[in-house]
Design a protein around this motif. Sequence first.
Motif, mmCIF file in Angstrom:
data_model
loop_
_atom_site.group_PDB
_atom_site.id
_atom_site.type_symbol
_atom_site.label_atom_id
_atom_site.label_comp_id
_atom_site.label_asym_id
_atom_site.label_seq_id
_atom_site.Cartn_x
_atom_site.Cartn_y
_atom_site.Cartn_z
ATOM 1 N N GLN A 82 -44.653 -6.626 2.965
ATOM 2 C CA GLN A 82 -43.361 -7.063 2.424
ATOM 3 C C GLN A 82 -42.937 -8.404 3.019
ATOM 4 O O GLN A 82 -42.442 -9.282 2.301
ATOM 5 N N ARG A 83 -43.129 -8.581 4.311
ATOM 6 C CA ARG A 83 -42.817 -9.880 4.911
ATOM 7 C C ARG A 83 -43.701 -10.965 4.312
ATOM 8 O O ARG A 83 -43.252 -12.084 4.043
ATOM 9 N N GLY A 84 -44.967 -10.634 4.112
ATOM 10 C CA GLY A 84 -45.889 -11.597 3.511
ATOM 11 C C GLY A 84 -45.454 -12.025 2.128
ATOM 12 O O GLY A 84 -45.529 -13.206 1.772
ATOM 13 N N ARG A 85 -44.967 -11.089 1.329
ATOM 14 C CA ARG A 85 -44.521 -11.431 -0.028
ATOM 15 C C ARG A 85 -43.357 -12.409 0.010
ATOM 16 O O ARG A 85 -43.288 -13.340 -0.798
ATOM 17 N N ILE A 86 -42.443 -12.206 0.933
ATOM 18 C CA ILE A 86 -41.299 -13.121 1.051
ATOM 19 C C ILE A 86 -41.764 -14.493 1.508
ATOM 20 O O ILE A 86 -41.303 -15.532 0.998
ATOM 21 N N CYS A 127 -49.958 -23.722 5.383
ATOM 22 C CA CYS A 127 -49.670 -22.992 6.624
ATOM 23 C C CYS A 127 -48.901 -21.710 6.333
ATOM 24 O O CYS A 127 -49.245 -20.631 6.836
ATOM 25 N N VAL A 128 -47.845 -21.812 5.531
ATOM 26 C CA VAL A 128 -47.033 -20.629 5.222
ATOM 27 C C VAL A 128 -47.867 -19.587 4.496
ATOM 28 O O VAL A 128 -47.808 -18.386 4.804
ATOM 29 N N ARG A 129 -48.664 -20.027 3.539
ATOM 30 C CA ARG A 129 -49.484 -19.064 2.781
ATOM 31 C C ARG A 129 -50.545 -18.416 3.666
ATOM 32 O O ARG A 129 -50.858 -17.230 3.501
ATOM 33 N N THR A 130 -51.086 -19.168 4.603
ATOM 34 C CA THR A 130 -52.093 -18.596 5.493
ATOM 35 C C THR A 130 -51.506 -17.476 6.344
ATOM 36 O O THR A 130 -52.074 -16.376 6.430
ATOM 37 N N VAL A 131 -50.377 -17.741 6.986
ATOM 38 C CA VAL A 131 -49.800 -16.701 7.839
ATOM 39 C C VAL A 131 -49.221 -15.562 7.012
ATOM 40 O O VAL A 131 -49.233 -14.398 7.452
ATOM 41 N N ALA A 132 -48.739 -15.872 5.806
ATOM 42 C CA ALA A 132 -48.269 -14.800 4.919
ATOM 43 C C ALA A 132 -49.410 -13.845 4.595
ATOM 44 O O ALA A 132 -49.224 -12.619 4.548
ATOM 45 N N GLY A 133 -50.606 -14.393 4.401
ATOM 46 C CA GLY A 133 -51.762 -13.553 4.118
ATOM 47 C C GLY A 133 -52.200 -12.708 5.302
ATOM 48 O O GLY A 133 -52.804 -11.643 5.124
ATOM 49 N N ALA A 183 -43.693 -14.013 10.276
ATOM 50 C CA ALA A 183 -44.771 -13.130 9.822
ATOM 51 C C ALA A 183 -44.994 -11.989 10.806
ATOM 52 O O ALA A 183 -45.313 -10.858 10.420
ATOM 53 N N ALA A 184 -44.814 -12.267 12.095
ATOM 54 C CA ALA A 184 -44.998 -11.256 13.137
ATOM 55 C C ALA A 184 -43.838 -10.271 13.221
ATOM 56 O O ALA A 184 -43.944 -9.252 13.908
ATOM 57 N N GLY A 185 -42.719 -10.576 12.552
ATOM 58 C CA GLY A 185 -41.569 -9.677 12.575
ATOM 59 C C GLY A 185 -40.460 -10.095 13.507
ATOM 60 O O GLY A 185 -39.493 -9.350 13.701
#
Length: 500
Positions: A82-86, A127-133, A183-185
């Motif tokens: 869910q965090r990744g989707r955001i 960068c954002v997409r990488t950590v989101a994944g 991404a880590a919460g």
Amino acid sequence: MAPPSSEHAPAYPGFSVKYTKLFINGEFVDAISSKTFETLDPRTGEALASVAEGDAADVEKAVAAARKAFEEGPWPRLSGYQRGRILFKFADLMEQNVDELAYLETLDNGKPLFFSKYADVASSVKCVRTVAGWADKISGQTFKMDGPYQGMSVYEPYGVTGAIIPWNFPILMFVLKVAPSLAAGNTTVVKPAEQTPLTALYLAALAKQAGVPDGALNVVPGFGPTAGAAIAGHMDINKVGFTGSTEVGRIIMEAAAKSNLKPVTLELGGKSPLVICEDADLDAAVDIANVALFFNMGQCCTAGSRIFVQESIYEAFVNKAVEKAKKRVVGDPFKAGVEQGPQVDETQFKKILEYIESGKAEGAKLLTGGNPVGNKGYFIEPTIFGDVKDDMKIAREEIFGPVMSVLKFKTLDELVKRANNSMYGLAAGVVTKDMDVANRLARSFRAGTVWINCYHVYDQSLPFGGYKMSGIGREHGLHSILAHMQLKAIITPLKDSPWL
């Protein structure tokens, strides 16, 4: 070299500076003190906008919001998916607003618009997409322990993180700190550089639009001794990240230690060697050296600012390097074809000119450049010094400007000792056709990144950080997410198991 045009490019159609207030708990608000400061256009030195000036009281307010969002809010309780989707949506919004982000970055920072759009914003989106994944792929391990016990390890967010970011790559540095933390919460409080606060505030608005909950991301523009110091020394911030000078990195590390012993990630200064071996393709070597030093007006921590050239090709290299530097187009960064814009502000402008004067005074040979360009703004000619010695100030200290120092060397053994004789260890490069030499030097350099026959090539899959006084920790991709997490061990008794 022709001075930059006094007629600056028109504003992006419909453009205006939208966000100038602090972003705390999901809202844009005035500073508690009601103070503001001006952010300047480095092309002219004139004011762009008045920005709310946060200080310790505002940081306190932001940390309280971040703490509540972590302890009571949804963000750390969402699944990694869910965090990744955001975060994926955040990246999409950045991409949809690329023109405005790039324009704002160039307006506030001075880098050519082409690079703002196709390098800085594009890299930030990646960068954002990488950590989101990665957000839903962080996992621990299970352990078969001695005796009737099972062990497992789990990664958990620190809690509230702080980020203090520099002015040379404002958008990229923002996402390199913020995206992995989220991404880590974690929840986070960010202080952008006072020279370049505008894109950080714009990104905060996009993050809210993407669905980042109130309080999870807070942005407090202000100055280092007030807002920055409050973040570094805050007892309720659990981890802090900083990119900037080694001098300020020391201050932040001391403040973190003296408060709650919070861990730090520091990406600091550099004085990176670039070695040109005698077998190198000379034209390619000159191109690589030009990019290594002059990229981003020389305002790059990994800049190849010590160019070591083997003496048999020294004169030929210098002649070609000077010829190429003289052709470099300096001017309004919004104009097509401009390769080099202004330095970020007057302080940096004057500091660079002082280094140029020190090079002359210590006996280095000024081969080209060395002067301001025009009579308005902070433009400096691409500058090259030859006959530079290791003990000269321009060869030892980080200039952070378009000033190249060229040094001769004879043997590889001599070269390795001289290249490593620096308090810094962020990056290094080598240009050679001999891969045995390339591999030998790559393993010999005491630096976090080594480029072979290229320079300034980065990717989110590779760890990035420094040796020695160039920093602590690694960023990019998975490395950056794990740097924002604690590792916990959990032990459970097992009874009556046939497998004990």
